[in-house]
Structure formats: structure tokens, C-alpha cells
Scaffold this motif. Structure first.
Motif, PDB file in Angstrom:
ATOM      1  N   THR A 122       0.816  -1.207   0.000  1.00  0.00           N
ATOM      2  CA  THR A 122       0.000   0.000   0.000  1.00  0.00           C
ATOM      3  C   THR A 122       0.852   1.261   0.000  1.00  0.00           C
ATOM      4  O   THR A 122       0.392   2.313  -0.440  1.00  0.00           O
ATOM      5  CB  THR A 122      -0.912   0.008   1.243  1.00  0.00           C
ATOM      6  OG1 THR A 122      -0.094  -0.174   2.418  1.00  0.00           O
ATOM      7  CG2 THR A 122      -1.934  -1.128   1.167  1.00  0.00           C
ATOM      8  N   ARG A 123       2.071   1.180   0.516  1.00  0.00           N
ATOM      9  CA  ARG A 123       2.966   2.331   0.571  1.00  0.00           C
ATOM     10  C   ARG A 123       4.382   1.903   0.193  1.00  0.00           C
ATOM     11  O   ARG A 123       4.745   0.749   0.353  1.00  0.00           O
ATOM     12  CB  ARG A 123       2.997   2.933   1.984  1.00  0.00           C
ATOM     13  CG  ARG A 123       1.669   3.494   2.458  1.00  0.00           C
ATOM     14  CD  ARG A 123       1.822   4.099   3.841  1.00  0.00           C
ATOM     15  NE  ARG A 123       0.577   4.643   4.335  1.00  0.00           N
ATOM     16  CZ  ARG A 123       0.449   5.233   5.523  1.00  0.00           C
ATOM     17  NH1 ARG A 123       1.494   5.311   6.332  1.00  0.00           N
ATOM     18  NH2 ARG A 123      -0.726   5.727   5.907  1.00  0.00           N
ATOM     19  N   GLN A 124       5.186   2.879  -0.271  1.00  0.00           N
ATOM     20  CA  GLN A 124       6.564   2.563  -0.628  1.00  0.00           C
ATOM     21  C   GLN A 124       7.356   2.123   0.597  1.00  0.00           C
ATOM     22  O   GLN A 124       8.182   1.204   0.515  1.00  0.00           O
ATOM     23  CB  GLN A 124       7.234   3.785  -1.263  1.00  0.00           C
ATOM     24  CG  GLN A 124       8.661   3.530  -1.746  1.00  0.00           C
ATOM     25  CD  GLN A 124       8.738   2.414  -2.782  1.00  0.00           C
ATOM     26  OE1 GLN A 124       7.969   2.412  -3.735  1.00  0.00           O
ATOM     27  NE2 GLN A 124       9.645   1.459  -2.588  1.00  0.00           N
ATOM     28  N   SER A 125       7.119   2.759   1.747  1.00  0.00           N
ATOM     29  CA  SER A 125       7.841   2.366   2.958  1.00  0.00           C
ATOM     30  C   SER A 125       7.532   0.923   3.333  1.00  0.00           C
ATOM     31  O   SER A 125       8.410   0.182   3.792  1.00  0.00           O
ATOM     32  CB  SER A 125       7.481   3.303   4.115  1.00  0.00           C
ATOM     33  OG  SER A 125       6.083   3.260   4.369  1.00  0.00           O
ATOM     34  N   THR A 126       6.273   0.514   3.133  1.00  0.00           N
ATOM     35  CA  THR A 126       5.896  -0.871   3.424  1.00  0.00           C
ATOM     36  C   THR A 126       6.553  -1.817   2.426  1.00  0.00           C
ATOM     37  O   THR A 126       7.019  -2.900   2.794  1.00  0.00           O
ATOM     38  CB  THR A 126       4.371  -1.031   3.383  1.00  0.00           C
ATOM     39  OG1 THR A 126       3.780  -0.133   4.315  1.00  0.00           O
ATOM     40  CG2 THR A 126       3.956  -2.457   3.714  1.00  0.00           C
ATOM     41  N   GLU A 127       6.613  -1.405   1.178  1.00  0.00           N
ATOM     42  CA  GLU A 127       7.258  -2.253   0.165  1.00  0.00           C
ATOM     43  C   GLU A 127       8.747  -2.429   0.475  1.00  0.00           C
ATOM     44  O   GLU A 127       9.302  -3.521   0.310  1.00  0.00           O
ATOM     45  CB  GLU A 127       7.078  -1.655  -1.228  1.00  0.00           C
ATOM     46  CG  GLU A 127       7.588  -2.563  -2.321  1.00  0.00           C
ATOM     47  CD  GLU A 127       6.854  -2.358  -3.640  1.00  0.00           C
ATOM     48  OE1 GLU A 127       7.502  -2.550  -4.673  1.00  0.00           O
ATOM     49  OE2 GLU A 127       5.666  -2.012  -3.634  1.00  0.00           O
ATOM     50  N   ASP A 128       9.394  -1.365   0.950  1.00  0.00           N
ATOM     51  CA  ASP A 128      10.802  -1.469   1.339  1.00  0.00           C
ATOM     52  C   ASP A 128      10.963  -2.464   2.482  1.00  0.00           C
ATOM     53  O   ASP A 128      11.902  -3.276   2.497  1.00  0.00           O
ATOM     54  CB  ASP A 128      11.341  -0.106   1.766  1.00  0.00           C
ATOM     55  CG  ASP A 128      11.458   0.872   0.603  1.00  0.00           C
ATOM     56  OD1 ASP A 128      11.458   0.407  -0.553  1.00  0.00           O
ATOM     57  OD2 ASP A 128      11.533   2.087   0.851  1.00  0.00           O
ATOM     58  N   ARG A 129      10.056  -2.415   3.462  1.00  0.00           N
ATOM     59  CA  ARG A 129      10.108  -3.365   4.577  1.00  0.00           C
ATOM     60  C   ARG A 129       9.877  -4.791   4.086  1.00  0.00           C
ATOM     61  O   ARG A 129      10.530  -5.732   4.557  1.00  0.00           O
ATOM     62  CB  ARG A 129       9.059  -3.011   5.623  1.00  0.00           C
ATOM     63  CG  ARG A 129       9.398  -1.810   6.486  1.00  0.00           C
ATOM     64  CD  ARG A 129       8.282  -1.513   7.471  1.00  0.00           C
ATOM     65  NE  ARG A 129       8.108  -2.592   8.436  1.00  0.00           N
ATOM     66  CZ  ARG A 129       7.111  -2.649   9.314  1.00  0.00           C
ATOM     67  NH1 ARG A 129       6.184  -1.700   9.331  1.00  0.00           N
ATOM     68  NH2 ARG A 129       7.029  -3.659  10.170  1.00  0.00           N
ATOM     69  N   LEU A 130       8.951  -4.954   3.145  1.00  0.00           N
ATOM     70  CA  LEU A 130       8.684  -6.294   2.616  1.00  0.00           C
ATOM     71  C   LEU A 130       9.887  -6.842   1.868  1.00  0.00           C
ATOM     72  O   LEU A 130      10.223  -8.029   1.992  1.00  0.00           O
ATOM     73  CB  LEU A 130       7.472  -6.270   1.694  1.00  0.00           C
ATOM     74  CG  LEU A 130       6.100  -6.405   2.349  1.00  0.00           C
ATOM     75  CD1 LEU A 130       5.011  -6.245   1.300  1.00  0.00           C
ATOM     76  CD2 LEU A 130       5.956  -7.741   3.053  1.00  0.00           C
ATOM     77  N   HIS A 131      10.557  -5.984   1.075  1.00  0.00           N
ATOM     78  CA  HIS A 131      11.761  -6.435   0.379  1.00  0.00           C
ATOM     79  C   HIS A 131      12.820  -6.883   1.393  1.00  0.00           C
ATOM     80  O   HIS A 131      13.417  -7.956   1.247  1.00  0.00           O
ATOM     81  CB  HIS A 131      12.322  -5.311  -0.497  1.00  0.00           C
ATOM     82  CG  HIS A 131      11.776  -5.293  -1.886  1.00  0.00           C
ATOM     83  ND1 HIS A 131      10.785  -4.431  -2.291  1.00  0.00           N
ATOM     84  CD2 HIS A 131      12.064  -6.055  -2.968  1.00  0.00           C
ATOM     85  CE1 HIS A 131      10.503  -4.640  -3.567  1.00  0.00           C
ATOM     86  NE2 HIS A 131      11.263  -5.627  -4.001  1.00  0.00           N
ATOM     87  N   ALA A 132      13.043  -6.041   2.399  1.00  0.00           N
ATOM     88  CA  ALA A 132      14.062  -6.384   3.400  1.00  0.00           C
ATOM     89  C   ALA A 132      13.667  -7.648   4.165  1.00  0.00           C
ATOM     90  O   ALA A 132      14.497  -8.540   4.380  1.00  0.00           O
ATOM     91  CB  ALA A 132      14.256  -5.215   4.366  1.00  0.00           C
ATOM     92  N   ARG A 187      19.511  -6.489  -4.468  1.00  0.00           N
ATOM     93  CA  ARG A 187      19.884  -5.663  -5.615  1.00  0.00           C
ATOM     94  C   ARG A 187      18.670  -4.915  -6.166  1.00  0.00           C
ATOM     95  O   ARG A 187      18.753  -3.736  -6.520  1.00  0.00           O
ATOM     96  CB  ARG A 187      20.500  -6.556  -6.693  1.00  0.00           C
ATOM     97  CG  ARG A 187      21.847  -7.176  -6.291  1.00  0.00           C
ATOM     98  CD  ARG A 187      22.982  -6.193  -6.548  1.00  0.00           C
ATOM     99  NE  ARG A 187      24.269  -6.672  -6.100  1.00  0.00           N
ATOM    100  CZ  ARG A 187      25.071  -7.508  -6.779  1.00  0.00           C
ATOM    101  NH1 ARG A 187      24.665  -8.031  -7.927  1.00  0.00           N
ATOM    102  NH2 ARG A 187      26.252  -7.822  -6.309  1.00  0.00           N
ATOM    103  N   VAL A 188      17.536  -5.582  -6.251  1.00  0.00           N
ATOM    104  CA  VAL A 188      16.314  -4.935  -6.752  1.00  0.00           C
ATOM    105  C   VAL A 188      15.913  -3.776  -5.841  1.00  0.00           C
ATOM    106  O   VAL A 188      15.510  -2.707  -6.311  1.00  0.00           O
ATOM    107  CB  VAL A 188      15.165  -5.967  -6.847  1.00  0.00           C
ATOM    108  CG1 VAL A 188      13.824  -5.266  -7.049  1.00  0.00           C
ATOM    109  CG2 VAL A 188      15.422  -6.929  -8.009  1.00  0.00           C
ATOM    110  N   ALA A 189      16.024  -3.995  -4.531  1.00  0.00           N
ATOM    111  CA  ALA A 189      15.585  -2.983  -3.565  1.00  0.00           C
ATOM    112  C   ALA A 189      16.656  -1.934  -3.276  1.00  0.00           C
ATOM    113  O   ALA A 189      16.366  -0.946  -2.592  1.00  0.00           O
ATOM    114  CB  ALA A 189      15.170  -3.667  -2.263  1.00  0.00           C
TER     115      ALA A 189
END
Length: 441
Positions: free
Chosen positions: A193-203, A237-239
């Protein structure tokens, strides 16, 4: 007084004082080690406590906080009684921190993933992970877009895998851990839903891939481990996440060394060092230098090995930092001694290796049964190769004692190698007793 469920925990915030959340989290992890607890505290966890999201810590955190602030009660720290938060007491000693008192609506996927790793033993984990299929969706209904609750669930799964591995070893966990890994990547593929959440999901998904890769590695499934580590590296690498990239390279270097690919081990460790250089964590640089030293030892390059070991000791001596990754809680003086022991063993200096392995076993907190067993197995092998068969048999016997609680193909394989080295000395009563006992198992 405990804070209102709709207000921040100001009492806890006052106790943090002038420390940043990351600095305070490092103090929490240090206090945990002092009393033999395992917590994976980071700045985000401190923020959740101070915001009032965590109204009652789990039992491990409670013991650590009370150790840090003697004479205070959990109410003094701003927390609510456990029974008022969970509606029951004592049944979830390893439960995840409670949900916010007024959260946004949570999906069933998040609840299922949280429950999957919140049990206290590997048998319960086996049952819990069977309920993860809703996370994966189906052809008719793909997973919904992930929110903060789903990201937190993935992070909690990573922490719980590490905790269970420390206590029980990898063999009983690997197959079951693959399920939440698929679930995490399904959520990542669905988007956030948010870029910050997507960053957390990638990590979180990348760290989960490393953790599952380690379970495969420790249980002798090297090709599976290689695949999981590569998946973690690709995610990093993607993130654009250098911390995850350094972690993936560290484990890839370790795996390459165990597979006999020493030059690949050196290159992976050096790549990890480059990724970690800007992160501000001397301990991470020390670990990657030790990985490089192990590769050089495998190549028989003593000079380069010693240079990497010197660099590792220099970085380690700089001490802990707020930027130390939470997965590095295992890396203390005991692990430093163990990794150096392996270097000297690879260079054929088994007596010297045994001295470091003995220090590793002596320094390791008994709470971490898998590591104690591993370091003692190293010691047994080094003593056997150094011409001290009776001492090796004694160390091997200690490992057999620990294997009642620890399941690790890697440790069992090390013990088998030691047993073969001791066969010429089986006339010794101590050696004979060890060989007979191991054969019976």
C-alpha cells in the motif's frame, strides 16, 4: 502507571533518555546477552513500544527490561498487565508482541503468518506452518496488497526462525520454513500500500530467504542453500539494500567455503565487505573479513589469511554500534574464536586451531545449545588431528550429550569425521567409549 491504550508509552520514552532508538536497541540486545536471553531488538521495535503499539512485551523482552531497570515493575515501564492484553497468561511464552489497540483492519494472511512461528518448539512450528496456504492465494483470488501488518509478520517470522535455530538446530525447521518464504514473496509480488511498506517487505523477504538458506546450509542441503542465498541477493539488488546484500554475500562466502570453493568464498566475502563499508558497522566488517580469511586459508594462502584476520580483529575491537544488523546477535567473541579456529585448521595448524575452538566453546552462552555443540564438535576434530585422542573423545562425548536437544546434519557430519580420525586409537578406553556410544546413536 501504564499508558492508556490510545496514547504513547511516555514512561518508556523517558527511560530511553538521550539515546537514539537504534542506540537503545543495541543496549537492549547487550542486556539480553548478559542474562542469556535472545531478543532481536531494533529501532523499529523501540518505536512500537514508545508509540503504545506494544502494550505488553513478550516474556523474553520483559526479563531483559527488568534486568536493565532493576527495582522497577513492568507497570513502571509503561506496560499493561499481560492478562489484560492477551486475555490469558503463560500460554505463549514466545508470542509476538501484541497488535496495536486500534489498528487498521488486518488481513487473515497477516494473522496466519504471525501464528506460524510464534510457538515455542519445533513440533508446534510443524503444525502451525500447515495453516499458511491462505497467504499464497489461489488462481481465483491473488493475495491482496500488503500493509504494515503483513510486513511486521514477515519480520517476526525471521526473528522466530533464528530463535528456534539457536535452540534446536536446522534439521527440524527447514522444510517447514519454506512455506512462509513462499508466502512472503507472494505478498511482495502482490505489492504494498505504501513505498515504505514495500521497502520493509523487500528487506523482510530477503532476510527470510537468507534464514531459510541457512537452515538448508546447516542441514547439508547445499544446493538449496545456494538457491536461497541467490534469491536474497537478487532481492537486495532490486531494492537497493546494501545491508541485505552484505548479509547475503556473507552467507554465500560461508557456503562456498563449506563446498570447497575457496576462491569463490574470498570473492563473495570481498563483495560483501564493499557493500557493508558505508553502513557504519565495524562488527559486520569484522565478520566479512573472517569470511575472507577462511577462503584464503582454504587456498593455502597464509599471508593473505593473516592479513584478513588482523583486519577482522581491528574491526571487532571497535565494538558494537547502533548500525549493527539485528541478525548479527550471534556474532560475539565466541564466534570470532570459532571462525579463526577454522582458518588455522584449514592451514594444517590443528593444535593452534584447538586452542581457539576451546575458547569458543568456553565463551559461548549455554543458552545457545546449537552453537555450543558446534564449537565443541570443532574442538573434538581439532584435537583428534592434533594428536590428542583422549581429549578429542571427551569433547566428542559432550557433543553427543548436546545432540539430544540439537538437530544439525552439519554437526553430526563433523562428529563422523572425528570418529574416523579416532579409529586408529580405539584401544584407548576413552576413545572406545566414545566410538561405541556414537555408533549406538
Amino acid at each position: 502507571m501504564a499508558a492508556s491504550p490510545h496514547s504513547p508509552n511516555t514512561a518508556f520514552r523517558r527511560l530511553r533518555g538521550a539515546h537514539s532508538p537504534a542506540e537503545f536497541a543495541a543496549l537492549v540486545r547487550r542486556a539480553a546477552r548478559e542474562i542469556g536471553e535472545t531478543v532481536s531488538c531494533d529501532a523499529r521495535y523501540i518505536g512500537r513500544v514508545e508509540s503504545g503499539e506494544i502494550r505488553c512485551p513478550n516474556y523474553a523482552y520483559e526479563r531483559v527490561f527488568l534486568h536493565m531497570f532493576p527495582g522497577r515493575t513492568t507497570a513502571d515501564l509503561g506496560f499493561f498487565p499481560r492478562e489484560s492484553v492477551r486475555g490469558r497468561s503463560g500460554r505463549r511464552a514466545l508470542a509476538a508482541p501484541p497488535a496495536p489497540s486500534h489498528p487498521a483492519p488486518r488481513s487473515k494472511e497477516s494473522d496466519v503468518l504471525r501464528r506460524a512461528f510464534m510457538a515455542g518448539g519445533s513440533a508446534t512450528v510443524a503444525a502451525a506452518t500447515l495453516g499458511l496456504t491462505p497467504l499464497l492465494g489461489d488462481s481465483r483470488r491473488p493475495p491482496s496488497r500488503a500493509g504494515a501488518a503483513e510486513a511486521a509478520a514477515v519480520e517476526d517470522a525471521v526473528r522466530q526462525i533464528r530463535l528456534l535455530d539457536d535452540r534446536h538446530g536446522a534439521d527440524a525447521l527447514y522444510r517447514r520454513a519454506a512455506e512462509p518464504l513462499r508466502a512472503a514473496y507472494a505478498l511482495l509480488d502482490a505489492g504494498a500500500t505504501r513505498q515504505s511498506t514495500e521497502d520493509r517487505l523487500h528487506a523482510g523477504a530477503g532476510e527470510l530467504a537468507v534464514s531459510v538458506g541457512w537452515l538448508a546450509h546447516d542441514s547439508g542441503r547445499f544446493e538449496d542453500a545456494r538457491s536461497h542465498y541467490a534469491e536474497a541477493l537478487a532481492t537486495a539488488r532490486v531494492a537497493g539494500n546494501p545491508a541485505l546484500e552484505a548479509h547475503a554475500f556473507s552467507n554465500m562466502a560461508f557456503l562456498a567455503r563449506d563446498c570447497g570453493r575457496a576462491r569463490e568464498s574470498v570473492r563473495a566475502a570481498q563483495a560483501g565487505f564493499r557493500a557493508a563499508r558505508s553502513l557504519g558497522s565495524p562488527r559486520l566488517l569484522a565478520l566479512l573479513s573472517l569470511r575472507e580469511a577462511g577462503g584464503w586459508a582454504g587456498l593455502g594462502d597464509r599471508k593473505s589469511c593473516e592479513e584478513a584476520l588482523t583486519r577482522a580483529h581491528t574491526e571487532f575491537a571497535r565494538g558494537e554500534a547502533a548500525a549493527d544488523p539485528e541478525w548479527m546477535t550471534f556474532f560475539g567473541e565466541a564466534e570470532l574464536e570459532s571462525l579463526e579456529s577454522r582458518c588455522w585448521a584449514a592451514l594444517g595448524e590443528h593444535a593452534r586451531a584447538a586452542r581457539h575452538a576451546r575458547r569458543a566453546a568456553d565463551l559461548q552462552d549455554p543458552h545457545f545449545a546449537r552453537n555450543v555443540a558446534f564449537y565443541t564438535a570443532e574442538l573434538a576434530g581439532d584435537l583428534a588431528n592434533a594428536g590428542a585422542p583422549d581429549e578429542a573423545a571427551w569433547a566428542g562425548g559432550r557433543v553427543l550429550d548436546l545432540l539430544a536437544a540439537v538437530q544439525s546434519t552439519r554437526i553430526s557430519s563433523m562428529l563422523a569425521t572425528t570418529a574416523r580420525a579416532l579409529l586408529p586409537h580405539q584401544r584407548s578406553p576413552h576413545v572406545a567409549a566414545f566410538l561405541s556410544r556414537r555408533a549406538a546413536l
